[in-house]
Motif scaffolding. Sequence first.
Motif, mmCIF file in Angstrom:
data_model
loop_
_atom_site.group_PDB
_atom_site.id
_atom_site.type_symbol
_atom_site.label_atom_id
_atom_site.label_comp_id
_atom_site.label_asym_id
_atom_site.label_seq_id
_atom_site.Cartn_x
_atom_site.Cartn_y
_atom_site.Cartn_z
ATOM 1 N N SER A 68 0.809 -1.306 0.096
ATOM 2 C CA SER A 68 -0.012 0.023 -0.089
ATOM 3 C C SER A 68 0.634 1.260 0.073
ATOM 4 O O SER A 68 0.282 2.212 -0.462
ATOM 5 C CB SER A 68 -1.014 0.140 1.199
ATOM 6 N N ILE A 69 2.298 1.110 0.427
ATOM 7 C CA ILE A 69 2.896 2.338 0.454
ATOM 8 C C ILE A 69 3.280 2.818 -1.038
ATOM 9 O O ILE A 69 3.165 3.855 -1.397
ATOM 10 C CB ILE A 69 4.493 2.054 1.256
ATOM 11 N N VAL A 70 3.361 1.870 -1.771
ATOM 12 C CA VAL A 70 3.451 2.231 -3.470
ATOM 13 C C VAL A 70 1.844 2.185 -3.793
ATOM 14 O O VAL A 70 1.792 3.145 -4.811
ATOM 15 C CB VAL A 70 4.156 1.209 -4.167
ATOM 16 N N MET A 71 1.237 1.298 -3.727
ATOM 17 C CA MET A 71 -0.207 1.618 -4.218
ATOM 18 C C MET A 71 -1.079 3.077 -3.875
ATOM 19 O O MET A 71 -1.650 3.585 -4.888
ATOM 20 C CB MET A 71 -1.107 0.509 -3.989
ATOM 21 N N GLY A 72 -0.739 3.411 -2.768
ATOM 22 C CA GLY A 72 -1.298 4.574 -2.613
ATOM 23 C C GLY A 72 -2.526 4.680 -1.962
ATOM 24 O O GLY A 72 -2.781 5.015 -0.599
ATOM 25 N N VAL B 150 1.990 3.913 10.005
ATOM 26 C CA VAL B 150 2.793 3.014 8.912
ATOM 27 C C VAL B 150 2.529 3.892 7.426
ATOM 28 O O VAL B 150 3.739 3.814 6.865
ATOM 29 C CB VAL B 150 1.841 1.747 8.769
ATOM 30 N N HIS B 151 1.437 4.379 6.922
ATOM 31 C CA HIS B 151 1.449 4.902 5.592
ATOM 32 C C HIS B 151 1.930 6.431 5.853
ATOM 33 O O HIS B 151 1.590 7.166 6.595
ATOM 34 C CB HIS B 151 -0.127 4.710 5.302
ATOM 35 N N PRO B 152 2.525 6.882 4.594
ATOM 36 C CA PRO B 152 2.659 8.173 4.451
ATOM 37 C C PRO B 152 1.715 9.140 4.403
ATOM 38 O O PRO B 152 0.618 8.788 3.870
ATOM 39 C CB PRO B 152 3.858 8.295 3.281
ATOM 40 N N THR B 153 1.796 10.596 4.803
ATOM 41 C CA THR B 153 0.933 11.544 4.561
ATOM 42 C C THR B 153 1.216 11.980 3.207
ATOM 43 O O THR B 153 2.149 11.497 2.549
ATOM 44 C CB THR B 153 1.054 12.719 5.376
ATOM 45 N N ASN C 99 4.751 10.978 1.360
ATOM 46 C CA ASN C 99 4.861 10.529 -0.208
ATOM 47 C C ASN C 99 5.758 11.558 -0.885
ATOM 48 O O ASN C 99 6.569 11.016 -1.657
ATOM 49 C CB ASN C 99 3.422 10.515 -0.778
ATOM 50 N N GLU C 100 5.556 12.744 -0.892
ATOM 51 C CA GLU C 100 6.736 13.514 -1.454
ATOM 52 C C GLU C 100 8.156 13.347 -1.081
ATOM 53 O O GLU C 100 8.968 13.333 -1.954
ATOM 54 C CB GLU C 100 6.059 14.940 -1.237
ATOM 55 N N GLN C 101 8.186 13.253 0.152
ATOM 56 C CA GLN C 101 9.642 13.233 0.637
ATOM 57 C C GLN C 101 9.985 11.776 0.061
ATOM 58 O O GLN C 101 11.307 11.607 -0.256
ATOM 59 C CB GLN C 101 9.624 13.036 2.211
ATOM 60 N N LEU C 102 9.258 10.745 0.303
ATOM 61 C CA LEU C 102 9.688 9.324 0.025
ATOM 62 C C LEU C 102 9.894 9.351 -1.664
ATOM 63 O O LEU C 102 10.987 8.582 -2.079
ATOM 64 C CB LEU C 102 8.564 8.388 0.416
ATOM 65 N N ALA C 103 9.213 9.963 -2.464
ATOM 66 C CA ALA C 103 9.501 9.853 -3.779
ATOM 67 C C ALA C 103 10.884 10.763 -4.058
ATOM 68 O O ALA C 103 11.568 10.421 -4.959
ATOM 69 C CB ALA C 103 8.414 10.592 -4.320
ATOM 70 N N GLN D 187 -4.508 10.148 -8.120
ATOM 71 C CA GLN D 187 -3.546 9.362 -8.654
ATOM 72 C C GLN D 187 -2.001 10.142 -8.801
ATOM 73 O O GLN D 187 -0.980 9.554 -8.748
ATOM 74 C CB GLN D 187 -3.840 9.002 -10.204
ATOM 75 N N ARG D 188 -2.050 11.332 -9.169
ATOM 76 C CA ARG D 188 -0.848 11.971 -9.363
ATOM 77 C C ARG D 188 0.098 12.324 -8.029
ATOM 78 O O ARG D 188 1.298 12.741 -8.088
ATOM 79 C CB ARG D 188 -1.011 13.464 -9.988
ATOM 80 N N GLU D 189 -0.521 11.920 -6.911
ATOM 81 C CA GLU D 189 0.006 12.228 -5.601
ATOM 82 C C GLU D 189 0.552 10.918 -4.890
ATOM 83 O O GLU D 189 1.034 10.689 -3.973
ATOM 84 C CB GLU D 189 -0.895 12.935 -4.816
ATOM 85 N N LYS D 190 0.246 9.766 -5.756
ATOM 86 C CA LYS D 190 0.926 8.452 -5.322
ATOM 87 C C LYS D 190 2.384 8.099 -5.785
ATOM 88 O O LYS D 190 3.058 9.192 -6.646
ATOM 89 C CB LYS D 190 -0.096 7.347 -5.953
ATOM 90 N N LEU D 191 2.951 7.162 -5.036
ATOM 91 C CA LEU D 191 4.483 7.273 -5.221
ATOM 92 C C LEU D 191 5.052 7.313 -6.776
ATOM 93 O O LEU D 191 6.165 7.936 -6.766
ATOM 94 C CB LEU D 191 4.777 6.339 -4.369
ATOM 95 N N GLY D 192 4.456 6.544 -7.325
ATOM 96 C CA GLY D 192 5.079 6.087 -8.701
ATOM 97 C C GLY D 192 4.967 7.451 -9.605
ATOM 98 O O GLY D 192 6.021 8.034 -10.029
ATOM 99 N N PRO D 193 3.704 8.264 -9.747
ATOM 100 C CA PRO D 193 3.767 9.545 -10.270
ATOM 101 C C PRO D 193 4.732 10.509 -9.921
ATOM 102 O O PRO D 193 5.364 11.419 -10.457
ATOM 103 C CB PRO D 193 2.268 10.015 -10.314
ATOM 104 N N LEU D 194 4.829 10.677 -8.445
ATOM 105 C CA LEU D 194 5.537 11.486 -7.897
ATOM 106 C C LEU D 194 7.132 11.400 -8.158
ATOM 107 O O LEU D 194 7.799 12.214 -8.273
ATOM 108 C CB LEU D 194 5.689 11.479 -6.184
ATOM 109 N N ILE D 195 7.641 10.017 -8.288
ATOM 110 C CA ILE D 195 8.784 9.704 -8.704
ATOM 111 C C ILE D 195 9.216 10.316 -10.111
ATOM 112 O O ILE D 195 10.212 10.724 -10.266
ATOM 113 C CB ILE D 195 9.175 8.144 -8.437
#
Length: 281
Positions: free
Chosen positions: A64-68, A258-261, A265-269, A74-82
């Motif tokens: 879920s960390i990746v899935m969001g 557990v899950h990012p805010t 998400n922005e920092q992790l990306a 969608q644009r604020e999930k990990l893949g698009p942010l990376i």
Amino acid sequence: MTRIFGYSDFPLYDISDDIGYIPRPSQNGFFQRKNDWYFNAMSMPTAREWQPDISPKIFLIGNSIVMGGNPFPQREKLGPLIERGMVSGRIIWPIATGGWTQLNQFAYLKANAEKINSADYVMWEYMSGALNRKTEWKGEYVFPTQRVMCAFCYLFRRYILPRILILNENNELPVSGLITREHVIEFENIINTVFSRNTHRGFIWLYPTAHELTIARSGREWLPERKEIEAVATKEGLRIVDVAKFPQWDTHLYSDGVHPTNEGNEQLAKILATEMMKDGL
């Protein structure tokens, strides 16, 4: 009213003997009429259909960390942010479902080996205890397989009642426990299955919970199986990226421990994109 405002517009899942459960392919929607979500024909959480001819093929594998999930558009999930954090314009292919452990991911990769056995680069999330066992389907109030007749009844049972009563079956988190040598070896074998070249590229990123991050900041070891995961990475030519070691990653970046805010998400990306660019991508 709940249906009108999109509270019941969430992803549906299929139960799988091999994988456990998986988002139903080729679906999309708008949770709360604002948070768009997508799954392509291969159940990847992206609006893009799988394009095997695109190179380099970059996989982002996780849970879920990746899935969001529903809280993020969608644009604020990990893949698009990376993707937006990189200068090269690369495409990230996410393979992730909430609650999955490494063993669920292994099963997915095996089931789709003929289609995705040509990765050029992998960013593989690892959380503690994820080489213990596969997470099984947890029922309609966690991973629904059908649309509900009464949206309010569903939302009350799914989100409100657990705040009053302790309902373990509503837990979306991956199962966890002591890892086994058998599954460590399987991790090594799957990495060889996913890649199409002898030289592996990418990294395994270790993601701590807020509690584990606090342990790490106190100078203690937060990941009991670190030696085993580092041995897999070394043998397979991958790097280890420990999110707990980045000073910008902090406990205030978790929404529930557990899950990012959104900020998390922005920092992790940023962390993951920077690590990718170190490898020339």
